[in-house]
Write a protein that holds these residues in place. Structure first.
Motif, mmCIF file in Angstrom:
data_model
loop_
_atom_site.group_PDB
_atom_site.id
_atom_site.type_symbol
_atom_site.label_atom_id
_atom_site.label_comp_id
_atom_site.label_asym_id
_atom_site.label_seq_id
_atom_site.Cartn_x
_atom_site.Cartn_y
_atom_site.Cartn_z
ATOM 1 N N ILE A 140 -16.003 -55.485 14.027
ATOM 2 C CA ILE A 140 -14.576 -55.601 14.326
ATOM 3 C C ILE A 140 -14.408 -55.782 15.830
ATOM 4 C CG2 ILE A 140 -12.276 -54.621 13.994
ATOM 5 C CD1 ILE A 140 -13.327 -53.012 11.719
ATOM 6 N N PRO A 141 -14.386 -57.017 16.293
ATOM 7 C CA PRO A 141 -14.275 -57.269 17.726
ATOM 8 C C PRO A 141 -12.965 -56.694 18.273
ATOM 9 C CG PRO A 141 -14.837 -59.296 16.555
ATOM 10 C CD PRO A 141 -14.496 -58.258 15.518
ATOM 11 N N GLY A 142 -13.049 -56.106 19.436
ATOM 12 C CA GLY A 142 -11.848 -55.574 20.082
ATOM 13 C C GLY A 142 -11.579 -54.120 19.749
ATOM 14 N N VAL A 143 -12.223 -53.593 18.700
ATOM 15 C CA VAL A 143 -12.023 -52.188 18.337
ATOM 16 C C VAL A 143 -13.299 -51.431 18.705
ATOM 17 C CG1 VAL A 143 -11.596 -50.563 16.466
ATOM 18 C CG2 VAL A 143 -10.463 -52.799 16.463
ATOM 19 N N THR A 144 -13.190 -50.527 19.660
ATOM 20 C CA THR A 144 -14.402 -49.827 20.096
ATOM 21 C C THR A 144 -14.814 -48.771 19.070
ATOM 22 O OG1 THR A 144 -13.208 -48.109 21.297
ATOM 23 C CG2 THR A 144 -13.749 -50.112 22.524
ATOM 24 N N TYR A 190 -17.662 -52.737 20.981
ATOM 25 C CA TYR A 190 -16.874 -53.074 19.804
ATOM 26 C C TYR A 190 -17.679 -52.792 18.540
ATOM 27 C CZ TYR A 190 -13.796 -55.465 23.082
ATOM 28 O OH TYR A 190 -12.942 -55.762 24.111
ATOM 29 N N ILE A 226 -6.619 -54.048 13.931
ATOM 30 C CA ILE A 226 -7.352 -55.316 13.979
ATOM 31 C C ILE A 226 -6.648 -56.294 14.918
ATOM 32 C CG2 ILE A 226 -8.070 -57.310 12.616
ATOM 33 C CD1 ILE A 226 -8.307 -55.217 10.229
ATOM 34 N N ALA A 233 -4.645 -55.468 17.404
ATOM 35 C CA ALA A 233 -4.830 -54.965 18.775
ATOM 36 C C ALA A 233 -6.228 -55.313 19.273
ATOM 37 C CB ALA A 233 -4.595 -53.457 18.818
ATOM 38 N N GLY A 234 -7.197 -55.238 18.394
ATOM 39 C CA GLY A 234 -8.566 -55.578 18.773
ATOM 40 C C GLY A 234 -8.704 -57.055 19.116
ATOM 41 N N PHE A 235 -8.039 -57.881 18.328
ATOM 42 C CA PHE A 235 -8.023 -59.327 18.562
ATOM 43 C C PHE A 235 -7.501 -59.618 19.967
ATOM 44 C CE2 PHE A 235 -5.639 -63.424 17.929
ATOM 45 C CZ PHE A 235 -6.674 -64.215 17.476
ATOM 46 N N ASP A 290 -7.143 -57.195 22.498
ATOM 47 C CA ASP A 290 -7.868 -56.461 23.535
ATOM 48 C C ASP A 290 -9.157 -57.144 23.948
ATOM 49 O OD1 ASP A 290 -5.921 -54.600 23.797
ATOM 50 O OD2 ASP A 290 -6.904 -53.054 22.600
ATOM 51 N N SER A 291 -9.800 -57.812 22.990
ATOM 52 C CA SER A 291 -11.049 -58.475 23.356
ATOM 53 C C SER A 291 -10.770 -59.605 24.344
ATOM 54 C CB SER A 291 -11.780 -58.982 22.109
ATOM 55 O OG SER A 291 -10.971 -59.878 21.380
#
Lengths: 256, 443
Positions: free
Chosen positions: A96-100, A143, B412, B414-416, B418-419
């Protein structure tokens, strides 16, 4: 009605994937403190069974019933099943990119404790759980599973299990993709987690994990059915002789 | 995708009259340029639907009647705006702040310290007199009457202008934050920004467009032009933050040029407005120049965005990189056209372009049109695009850990985002992350 003594019990589970029946009536009863293993060749339906029990959208349970601690779970959503105490360690955990890892773990634990629950102990618990599995602290801010090796992903699955502390953990091919050192670390993690009030169901093709995590009961699954049940010695026999003899026995039994 | 409009260009109300007051502002060279732009605007047809870059947005959206009294200057009283200056100052007391109140006035905060080092931050209309040589040399070089109909309109009528100049080898450590407020309901703003960053100099600008009406009154318009010059070895970072209210149509053209060894980071953040058509272009004219564009677009309701990026490699060993992400929900629509052009004489260039679109529900629509014009073999160029909903298996993974559906989707998305934010330099990321997260929460 569920067995009052069973921690986890499912009866006559049928699973379909894309309209094709993969699991054809499987039943099992697991008591607190027990470790069960389901073994079987590729395509036997053992992974489908564990995914379906967790509520995977691609695996439809067409009939049967399942109880966790006496509560029927099949009408629950996946997140409700998790909060009820069911856990699945995935064979192929998604990235899950962007979620640490840390944010994900915190959100999961918060969901289990309730949204207003105190989380001030999180960092301490998380650091300790990472350390126990020899996961480098730098993984906290990476991530989730993004670019992780197979072994790293499996360790993260066990990390989550140790923090969420489920009653019933299904471990799907947790030994695959692990070298011997990683296998030991992961096995020790599983053994640390296991106690008299929870239970494990190990789903595995090979018995090498069972050298480290000792099952009380071993079931063999073929063609979507549990065709044989025994003690730990059954796993050793399968390791030595493969699955052909069980297949042959099963074919004889069904007259196929 | 298209927004229908009853307007046509057959009536004279859309022509710029000779008597428009803006045409009379400034010295002769400027008045001449404005008059040229007026004529070019009036005689050029409205781009037909379907013309390149006009396939997804009705050009009539940006036609504005000119027959009424000039409404480019807001009437008395400061209108309601969502971002009071003090709030920005509080968060950012060390930053330089320029508040452009709908063209009526410009407030400068903390610019004195820069003046002693020769840095200029002032109204463009003042710079025309005070820094005449610089302005005459650079203004209209990248965007002028020949750039397109609406560019000609801006070139004729710009009234809210800001000029920033950084002398050679001067490093402006603190970002300069421009607050550009929309005019009153139904008004039109013509923003102009001219930035010149000297050799081996360094500058960060946050260009924030906000205001306008959320109520169901007349739609306001903004037509903005941004010209940026990065001289040799300069380092420029430019954030374009568009967070207009709902009743606002925004047309923006951004053009930058980079000399030898110059580097530029462009961060388009397109969050607000009703219809936005934004065109960001960077020309790499000096050897070894490098441009990065990292953009985010969040659309909801019935918002429509039509974005274009253009990387033009005119010199050897230049590099360009685009990471543009879009999140769409409700009935919003977006089109993204990304052009990479590499000239024959530009050898050993590297160009990369990625556009990812996350569709949060059915009923939204995203279009992606990569355009590659590569005129020599000695290049490394890749591009990729994805359009789709959140992977249901990713949602399942989070749910299997006890996280509820809605929270899983939020994580998900937010992750999209944040990356992408994580790819920004930390001081820029700090400045924009709050806006991005607040906009996401409102999605």
């Amino acid at each position: 009605m569920p067995d009052q003594k069973a921690l986890f019990e499912f009866n006559d589970i049928h699973v379909e994937v894309d309209g094709k029946q993969i699991v054809s009536g499987v039943s099992l009863k697991i008591l607190p403190g027990e470790i069960h293993a389901i073994m079987g060749p590729n395509g036997s339906g053992k992974s489908s069974l564990s995914n379906a029990l967790m509520g995977h959208p691609d695996y439809a349970i067409m009939s049967g019933e399942a109880f966790l601690d006496g509560r029927s779970i099949l009408s629950m959503s996946a997140d409700e099943r998790s909060r009820a105490g069911l856990y699945l360690a995935f064979q192929y955990p998604l990235a899950i990119p962007g979620v640490t890892v840390a944010n994900f773990m915190r959100a999961a634990l918060q969901a289990h404790r309730g949204k207003d629950a105190d989380m001030s102990d999180f960092r301490k618990l998380f650091k300790a759980a990472m350390k126990a599995l020899l996961i480098d602290p730098s993984f906290a801010t990476r991530y989730l599973n993004d670019g992780f090796s197979g072994g790293e992903k499996k360790r993260i699955e066990i990390l989550q299990m140790s923090m969420l502390n489920p009653k019933m953990a299904l471990l799907d091919e947790t030994d695959s993709g692990l070298d011997i050192d990683a296998l030991k670390i992961v096995s020790e993690g599983i053994n640390r987690f296991h106690n008299d009030s929870n239970a494990l169901l190990l789903v595995t093709h090979y018995q090498r994990l069972l050298n480290y995590v000792k099952p009380h009961h071993v079931h063999v699954m073929i063609h979507g059915r549990i065709v044989k049940t025994g003690g730990p010695e059954l796993a050793l026999k399968l390791e030595e002789l493969g699955y052909d003899w069980v297949e042959a026995e099963y074919a004889q039994g069904t007259g196929a | 995708m298209s927004r229908s409009s009853q307007k046509t260009d057959t009536t004279s109300e859309y022509l710029i009259p000779e008597s428009a007051p803006e045409l009379l502002r400034g010295p002769k060279w400027l008045r001449d340029a404005r008059e040229r732009s007026r004529r070019d605007f009036n005689k050029s047809p409205v781009p037909p639907r379907g013309l390149h870059l006009w396939r997804y947005t009705d050009p009539a959206t940006f036609l504005i009647p000119h027959d009424g009294p000039p409404d480019s200057t807001p009437d008395d009283g400061v209108q309601s705006s969502e971002g009071p200056v003090s709030e920005h100052l509080e968060k950012d007391s060390t930053g330089r702040l320029v508040h452009d109140v709908g063209g009526r006035d410009i407030e400068l905060h903390g610019a004195d310290a820069l003046t002693s080092r020769g840095v200029v931050v002032c109204r463009l209309s003042e710079a025309v007199d005070r820094h005449r040589k610089l302005v005459e040399q650079y203004l209209y070089q990248l965007i002028n009457s020949r750039s397109g109909k609406f560019e000609a309109q801006n070139s004729a009528l710009w009234n809210n202008g800001i000029f920033i100049f950084v002398p050679d080898s001067v490093r402006v450590a603190e970002p300069i934050h421009l607050l550009r407020e929309a005019g009153r309901s139904g008004s039109t703003q013509f923003h102009r920004l001219l930035i010149v960053v000297g050799r081996n100099a360094e500058l960060t600008v946050v260009d924030e467009y906000f205001g306008g009406d959320d109520s169901d009154r007349n739609t306001s318009h903004a037509n903005s032009a941004v010209e940026i010059f990065g001289l040799q070895e300069s380092r420029v970072r430019y954030v374009s933050l568009q967070r207009y209210a709902h009743r606002m149509n925004s047309y923006l053209t951004h053009r930058a040029t980079l000399e030898r060894g110059a580097t530029m980071l462009t961060v388009p953040l397109d969050f607000g407005g009703a219809v936005s058509k934004h065109n960001y272009g960077v020309s790499l004219v000096g050897e070894g120049a490098e441009s990065n564009i990292i953009g985010l677009l969040f659309a909801s309701g019935r918002q429509h965005f039509d974005n274009h990026t253009r990387h033009h490699h005119a010199a050897s060993r230049t590099q360009s990189n685009i990471d543009f992400k879009t999140v769409l929900r409700d009935k919003s629509t977006s089109a993204y056209t990304g052009l990479i052009r590499i000239e024959n004489e530009a050898k050993g260039c590297e160009a990369y372009q990625e556009n990812r679109n996350l569709l949060l529900n059915r009923g939204v629509r995203a279009e992606v049109i990569p355009e590659l014009e590569i005129l020599n073999e000695d290049v490394s160029c890749t591009h990729g695009a994805t359009i789709g909903p959140i992977d249901p298996l990713t949602i399942f993974y989070l749910k299997s850990r006890g996280i509820e559906q809605e929270a899983a989707v939020r994580m998900i998305v937010a992750g999209f985002v944040d990356s992408t934010l994580k790819r920004l330099p930390s001081d820029v990321a700090e400045r924009v992350a709050g806006f991005a997260h607040r906009r996401l929460e409102g999605l």
